[in-house]
Design a protein around this motif. Structure first.
Motif, mmCIF file in Angstrom:
data_model
loop_
_atom_site.group_PDB
_atom_site.id
_atom_site.type_symbol
_atom_site.label_atom_id
_atom_site.label_comp_id
_atom_site.label_asym_id
_atom_site.label_seq_id
_atom_site.Cartn_x
_atom_site.Cartn_y
_atom_site.Cartn_z
ATOM 1 N N LEU A 66 1.495 -1.083 -0.269
ATOM 2 C CA LEU A 66 0.034 -0.282 0.076
ATOM 3 C C LEU A 66 0.995 1.258 0.141
ATOM 4 C CD1 LEU A 66 -3.198 -0.068 1.507
ATOM 5 C CD2 LEU A 66 -1.270 1.979 2.176
ATOM 6 N N CYS A 67 1.922 0.697 1.230
ATOM 7 C CA CYS A 67 2.549 2.878 1.185
ATOM 8 C C CYS A 67 3.804 2.658 -0.025
ATOM 9 C CB CYS A 67 3.180 2.524 1.833
ATOM 10 S SG CYS A 67 2.686 2.632 3.725
ATOM 11 N N ASN A 68 3.864 1.772 -0.896
ATOM 12 C CA ASN A 68 5.207 1.458 -2.298
ATOM 13 C C ASN A 68 3.488 1.909 -3.318
ATOM 14 O OD1 ASN A 68 7.268 0.869 -1.084
ATOM 15 N ND2 ASN A 68 7.175 -1.321 -1.117
ATOM 16 N N SER A 69 2.826 1.421 -3.421
ATOM 17 C CA SER A 69 1.647 2.104 -4.302
ATOM 18 C C SER A 69 1.336 3.920 -4.163
ATOM 19 C CB SER A 69 0.216 1.155 -4.507
ATOM 20 O OG SER A 69 0.573 0.280 -5.346
ATOM 21 N N CYS A 70 1.000 3.725 -3.107
ATOM 22 C CA CYS A 70 0.846 5.199 -2.875
ATOM 23 C C CYS A 70 1.919 6.099 -2.745
ATOM 24 C CB CYS A 70 -0.862 5.270 -1.484
ATOM 25 S SG CYS A 70 -1.603 3.362 -1.980
ATOM 26 N N MET A 71 2.414 6.519 -1.739
ATOM 27 C CA MET A 71 3.128 7.254 -1.594
ATOM 28 C C MET A 71 4.965 7.764 -2.436
ATOM 29 S SD MET A 71 2.942 6.793 2.493
ATOM 30 C CE MET A 71 4.107 7.674 3.066
ATOM 31 N N ASN A 72 5.099 6.993 -3.098
ATOM 32 C CA ASN A 72 6.227 7.124 -3.625
ATOM 33 C C ASN A 72 6.099 8.171 -5.460
ATOM 34 O OD1 ASN A 72 7.624 6.691 -1.922
ATOM 35 N ND2 ASN A 72 7.364 4.140 -2.027
ATOM 36 N N ILE A 73 4.829 7.891 -4.965
ATOM 37 C CA ILE A 73 4.271 9.077 -6.611
ATOM 38 C C ILE A 73 4.904 10.312 -6.081
ATOM 39 C CG2 ILE A 73 2.226 9.036 -8.432
ATOM 40 C CD1 ILE A 73 0.994 6.436 -7.641
ATOM 41 N N ILE A 118 0.767 4.686 10.263
ATOM 42 C CA ILE A 118 1.797 5.356 9.469
ATOM 43 C C ILE A 118 1.432 7.051 9.133
ATOM 44 C CG2 ILE A 118 1.206 5.639 6.450
ATOM 45 C CD1 ILE A 118 1.745 2.583 6.653
ATOM 46 N N LEU A 119 -0.107 6.681 9.204
ATOM 47 C CA LEU A 119 -0.815 8.348 9.214
ATOM 48 C C LEU A 119 -0.247 9.095 10.175
ATOM 49 C CD1 LEU A 119 -4.597 7.635 8.273
ATOM 50 C CD2 LEU A 119 -2.922 9.453 7.547
#
Length: 190
Positions: A66-73, A118-119
């Motif tokens: 989830l983090c790799n998909s959502c936060m590194n863009i 995470i939040l």
């Protein structure tokens, strides 16, 4: 990681999640997981200490993806910015079965705790401590906001995602803005 090991772990995770969709975590046995995954009981113990370790690693893998998909863009690492929040909700929407199963299974609070953590990490630089928030305890505001966002997302998931991810995040951002806790750069270009 060797591809065969990865395939075996994925089969075990999928079997485990499918069993959790059918019954309470406490009722699931390692034998059932092995049978469903079409592996031996010993194979499960090669990868995991017990079903609790399997649960923790399953949640960790889902949260990492989830983090790799959502936060590194686009280099944005703040989960509470509108872009990462929307990508998170869209990811949860695409993987609804897994996240619904994790949240609906009795006694599974680890997923919720991990998302809350995470939040909190993303909030440290995001809360505006001026205006109405001046003089407030920043840590308390972080806890409040993280709990609110996780609670709303949890409600959304456990109620079969009654409206699209974009609408969910727009509403969350309006609530945050009304309470002067909106993340910076609310535009949807993130």
């Amino acid at each position: 990681m060797d591809r065969r090991i990865g395939k075996t772990r994925d089969a075990i995770f999928k079997a485990f999640i499918s069993l959790m969709a059918e019954k309470n975590f406490e009722q699931i046995t390692v034998n059932e997981i092995a049978e469903r995954a079409n592996v031996s009981r010993g194979t499960i113990y090669l990868h995991f200490v017990d079903k609790y370790d399997l649960l923790n690693q399953c949640i960790e893998q889902e949260m990492t993806e989830l983090c790799n998909s959502c936060m590194n863009i686009g280099g944005n690492t703040h989960l509470v910015s509108s872009g990462p929040l929307l990508r998170t909700a869209e990811y949860l929407e695409r993987h609804a079965f897994v996240f619904t199963t994790l949240l609906n299974n009795n006694g599974i609070s680890a997923f919720r705790t991990r998302l809350h953590t995470i939040l909190l990490q993303g909030l440290s630089e995001q809360i505006d401590m001026t205006g109405l928030n001046r003089g407030m305890n920043k840590e308390m505001l972080q806890q409040f906001l993280a709990s609110a966002v996780v609670g709303v997302m949890e409600w959304w998931i456990t109620h079969s995602m009654p409206y699209p991810a974009k609408e969910l995040i727009e509403d969350i951002l309006v609530l945050m803005e009304r309470n002067q806790m909106a993340p910076r750069q609310l535009d949807s270009a993130q």
